[in-house]
Design an enzyme around this catalytic site. Structure first.
Site, PDB file in Angstrom:
ATOM      1  N   GLU A  52      39.152  38.750  29.399  1.00  0.00           N
ATOM      2  CA  GLU A  52      40.088  37.693  29.769  1.00  0.00           C
ATOM      3  C   GLU A  52      39.386  36.333  29.856  1.00  0.00           C
ATOM      4  O   GLU A  52      39.881  35.331  29.325  1.00  0.00           O
ATOM      5  CB  GLU A  52      40.748  38.014  31.120  1.00  0.00           C
ATOM      6  N   GLY A  97      31.645  40.857  42.812  1.00  0.00           N
ATOM      7  CA  GLY A  97      32.525  39.750  42.451  1.00  0.00           C
ATOM      8  C   GLY A  97      33.413  39.285  43.585  1.00  0.00           C
ATOM      9  O   GLY A  97      33.574  38.080  43.817  1.00  0.00           O
ATOM     10  N   ARG A  98      33.999  40.232  44.327  1.00  0.00           N
ATOM     11  CA  ARG A  98      34.931  39.844  45.389  1.00  0.00           C
ATOM     12  C   ARG A  98      34.205  39.362  46.639  1.00  0.00           C
ATOM     13  O   ARG A  98      34.844  38.971  47.610  1.00  0.00           O
ATOM     14  CB  ARG A  98      35.853  41.014  45.722  1.00  0.00           C
ATOM     15  N   LYS A 115      40.999  48.815  31.133  1.00  0.00           N
ATOM     16  CA  LYS A 115      40.286  47.884  30.266  1.00  0.00           C
ATOM     17  C   LYS A 115      39.837  48.574  28.982  1.00  0.00           C
ATOM     18  O   LYS A 115      39.954  48.009  27.876  1.00  0.00           O
ATOM     19  CB  LYS A 115      39.078  47.308  31.010  1.00  0.00           C
ATOM     20  N   HIS A 173      61.610  33.373  57.131  1.00  0.00           N
ATOM     21  CA  HIS A 173      62.908  33.280  56.472  1.00  0.00           C
ATOM     22  C   HIS A 173      62.932  34.120  55.199  1.00  0.00           C
ATOM     23  O   HIS A 173      63.771  33.892  54.324  1.00  0.00           O
ATOM     24  CB  HIS A 173      63.220  31.816  56.166  1.00  0.00           C
ATOM     25  N   LYS A 197      29.665  37.003  34.883  1.00  0.00           N
ATOM     26  CA  LYS A 197      28.279  37.453  35.018  1.00  0.00           C
ATOM     27  C   LYS A 197      27.700  37.855  33.672  1.00  0.00           C
ATOM     28  O   LYS A 197      26.601  37.458  33.296  1.00  0.00           O
ATOM     29  CB  LYS A 197      28.195  38.614  36.010  1.00  0.00           C
ATOM     30  N   GLU A 248      40.518  46.422  46.427  1.00  0.00           N
ATOM     31  CA  GLU A 248      39.513  46.800  45.431  1.00  0.00           C
ATOM     32  C   GLU A 248      38.312  47.440  46.112  1.00  0.00           C
ATOM     33  O   GLU A 248      37.655  48.315  45.549  1.00  0.00           O
ATOM     34  CB  GLU A 248      39.076  45.583  44.613  1.00  0.00           C
TER      35      GLU A 248
END
Length: 547
Positions: A215, A271-272, A508, A388, A209, A357
């Site tokens: 990152e 964002g999510r 951050k 399993h 954005k 979050e």
């Protein structure tokens, strides 16, 4: 946005639920024996999604009290406020309108006096035009070759949503195109993603954005250098091989991307909650704009169900109430999400961000510390692989782990008996978890006394089953919206803000301080704790020894 004036734990329904939960006589064998129709009655169905919640540790009284709690905490009012465009994200003074991203053309959702739906569809139209150009080969790279590889670079919601949707809908994707997703700042992620790709045939989608995310922009710069090197050092290649999903035109232009190839979104999209915005550009290129719009229609159908359905038959609300029941009154710390569909292999990872979050909060909307547990930990793997692996703990371990099983009646690949065997395992697992196996049943099979206790299953382990006809783009939209609204409902009842994420900021900020301390040629003056200082010094020493 008014918050709940009465503390949650002082509400009548909460206190009644606490007293009710102490009566641990809720036994699924007894509940089913006493009500032969329970498995048909404790179900709800809407928009093609069937929810069987009968194998949960609840009675009619439990459900009545949970619904009372939803009423007492003003959940209906919070839902209406979100759909009206009120600024319910109080810490950032923002509306929360991911629902507008899938509103049909012609709808009206007003933010600050402006209908945002036309803006949404303008971006969708721009995405569709670009996606068609890439898919048809009309969009050419700098050398004149068609694009055959698409690499999405983002992180968090700018990665988890697109990669989950791509994997979930791969059946519907254009197999002549290769899609890769890069998020981790670990250089391995980028290196492996482009290892076998030709730069002259590769398009990068940079999703940020602000276009300043550390990152994402580090990976974007590496991608730029990789492309230019593979284009004989020609910087002009960038404009035909990079597009941006961003709102920061100046930074996009500075990077070398033509702002005509920038796809925007809005501050009322978290964002999510953004996989159906321009963040989903890679998804649209993969599956085409018609399938993408089918996915949006699925989202919208679940939105409308959530907005209008009475709570006793409201799928997201029922899931939310069950999560609160186990989290707050049984001390269950996790929820396992178990999709019996290989294409949904990234769905649990997507839900981890969506749920934790959103609701991993320790203060109420008013900033007061909570005195109750908020978000459980969501996790899972596709069945039957999980059977399993970790199902041993769910069946016979000492922890209570409520499970959501997700299954589809029809397979996408009808290969022999495969799908019948898959569905049989879904139903068998929920039955085994609920009813177990007694020592008498074990002994009747001829098992010796000394071994019998090892083969006993206590049962009484709760699960819900979510069943749909077939995994389609529309169905995926419904499933994602189902969990989005369940998460919101939990947050509303807990009186917390599911739409901010201040918890990610401190790490951050500290990283920005540590970066120059690691990179400096001169010995830095360190002011961290002794552990962090020692780790920095050790890494510097080992790194310098290699130079």
């Amino acid at each position: 946005m008014a918050t709940n004036p009465v503390p949650l734990t002082e509400r009548l329904a909460w206190q009644a639920l606490a007293a009710h939960s102490r009566d641990r006589q809720l036994n699924l064998k007894d509940l089913f024996a006493g009500d032969p129709k329970r498995g048909e009655r404790m179900t709800a169905e809407a928009v093609g999604i069937y929810l069987d919640y009968s194998k949960n540790l609840i009675s009619e009284e439990t459900l009545r009290l949970l619904l009372q709690l939803a009423g007492e905490t003003g959940l209906r009012e919070r839902i209406e406020a979100m759909f009206r465009g009120e600024k319910i994200n109080v810490t950032e003074n923002r509306a929360v309108l991911h629902i507008a991203l899938r509103a049909p053309r012609g709808a009206s959702i007003v933010v600050d006096g402006e209908n945002v739906v036309p803006q949404v569809h303008a971006v969708l139209d721009k995405m569709a035009l670009f996606a068609d150009q890439v898919r048809s080969g009309a969009w050419k790279g700098h050398s004149g070759k068609r694009i055959r590889n698409v690499v999405n670079i983002g992180i968090g919601g700018s990665d988890l949503g697109p990669v989950m949707a791509y994997e979930a809908l791969k059946y519907y994707s254009d197999r002549s195109l290769t899609f890769r997703f890069v998020s981790n700042i670990d250089g391995t992620d980028f290196a492996e993603a482009v290892q076998d790709l030709n730069p002259t045939e590769t398009l990068f989608i940079i999703s940020s954005k602000t276009f300043t995310t550390l990152e994402t922009m580090t990976n974007a710069a590496t991608a730029r250098a990789w492309l230019v090197q593979g284009s004989n050092g020609d910087e002009k290649a960038v404009v035909k091989h990079f597009v941006a999903v961003s709102t920061n035109g100046s930074e996009v232009k500075k990077f070398g991307i033509d702002t005509a190839n920038m796809f925007g979104f809005w501050d009322w999209v978290g964002g999510r909650y953004s996989m159906d915005s321009a963040i989903g550009l890679a998804t649209m290129i993969a599956i085409g704009h018609d399938n993408f719009h089918d996915m949006l229609r699925g989202f919208h159908e679940m939105d409308e169900h959530f907005r209008t359905a009475p709570f006793e038959v409201n799928l997201p609300v029922l899931l939310a109430l069950l999560a609160i029941w186990y989290n707050n009154f049984f001390g269950a710390e996790t929820v396992a999400v178990l999709p019996y569909e290989q294409y949904l292999k990234r769905f649990p990872a997507y839900l981890q961000q969506l749920t934790m979050e959103s609701n991993g909060k320790r203060v109420t909307l008013d900033g007061a510390a909570v005195n109750y547990s908020t978000s459980p930990i969501y996790w899972g793997e596709p069945g039957t692989n999980g059977q399993h692996s970790f199902f041993q703990l769910i069946h016979q371990g000492t922890k209570l782990i409520p499970c959501d099983f997700i299954a589809f009646v029809e397979p996408l690949f009808p290969l022999g008996r495969h799908h019948d065997l898959l569905l049989a395992n879904v139903f068998a697992q929920t039955e085994a978890l609920a009813f177990g196996k007694t020592v008498q049943e074990v002994l009747s099979e001829g098992v010796p006394d000394w071994l019998a206790s090892h083969k006993v299953f206590e049962g009484n382990r709760p699960s819900s089953t979510i069943l749909a006809q077939r995994l389609t783009p529309e169905t995926l939209g419904k499933l994602v919206a189902l969990y989005e609204h369940s998460v919101f409902s939990q947050g509303a009842i807990w009186n917390i803000n599911p739409f901010d994420q201040w918890g990610v900021e401190l790490g951050k900020a500290l990283a920005q301080r540590i970066i120059p301390e690691l990179e400096s040629r001169d010995e830095p003056v360190l002011g961290h704790d002794s552990s962090t200082n020692a780790l920095i010094r050790r890494c510097r020493k080992l790194k310098m020894g290699k130079e």
